[in-house]
Scaffold this motif. Structure first.
Motif, PDB file in Angstrom:
ATOM      1  N   ALA A  35       0.858  -1.178   0.000  1.00 46.26           N
ATOM      2  CA  ALA A  35       0.000   0.000   0.000  1.00 46.26           C
ATOM      3  C   ALA A  35       0.896   1.230   0.000  1.00 46.26           C
ATOM      4  CB  ALA A  35      -0.915  -0.002   1.215  1.00 46.26           C
ATOM      5  N   GLY A  38      -2.418   5.549   0.044  1.00 39.51           N
ATOM      6  CA  GLY A  38      -3.827   5.188   0.012  1.00 39.51           C
ATOM      7  C   GLY A  38      -4.210   4.266  -1.126  1.00 39.51           C
ATOM      8  N   GLU A  39      -3.249   3.859  -1.931  1.00 43.93           N
ATOM      9  CA  GLU A  39      -3.492   2.960  -3.056  1.00 43.93           C
ATOM     10  C   GLU A  39      -2.896   1.591  -2.753  1.00 43.93           C
ATOM     11  OE1 GLU A  39      -5.280   3.915  -5.567  1.00 43.93           O
ATOM     12  OE2 GLU A  39      -5.189   6.090  -5.419  1.00 43.93           O
ATOM     13  N   ARG A  40      -3.456   0.543  -3.342  1.00 43.66           N
ATOM     14  CA  ARG A  40      -2.934  -0.807  -3.179  1.00 43.66           C
ATOM     15  C   ARG A  40      -2.386  -1.284  -4.521  1.00 43.66           C
ATOM     16  NH1 ARG A  40      -5.933  -6.362  -2.561  1.00 43.66           N
ATOM     17  NH2 ARG A  40      -4.178  -7.645  -1.951  1.00 43.66           N
TER      18      ARG A  40
END
Length: 100
Positions: A35, A38-40
């Motif tokens: 991560a 805030g993104e995976r």
């Protein structure tokens, strides 16, 4: 009696299936995930090439989650790719990341 030469630590990977623009489906094995901001992101290798030490991995970004499906897209922005690849390189004890 078990054969002492049997491979003891066979890895089992979760998989994702991607649909190409031409409608064909390709299965990828998930090597790792991270991560960032805030993104995976997923580090994946085409499943049929998983045993090839020279296989090229892709970085996929999770773009949406529905009740039954998760949508991923290849990371194409060079700066984003380099940043995430560096995170995988720092994290990867079981694999080696080389950025071309």
């Amino acid at each position: 009696m078990a054969d002492i030469f049997e491979e003891v630590n066979e890895y089992e990977f979760e998989t994702v299936t991607m649909t190409a623009e031409d409608g064909s489906e390709v299965e990828f094995s998930i090597i790792d995930n991270v991560a960032c901001g805030g993104e995976r992101y997923l580090l994946v290798v085409e499943t049929e090439l998983i045993d090839d030490d020279e296989a090229e991995a892709l970085i996929l970004k999770e773009t949406s989650i529905n009740t039954d499906d998760v949508t991923y897209e290849m990371v194409e922005d060079d700066a984003e790719f380099d940043r995430v690849a560096d995170l995988f390189a720092q994290k990867g004890d079981d694999y080696e990341v080389e950025i071309d």
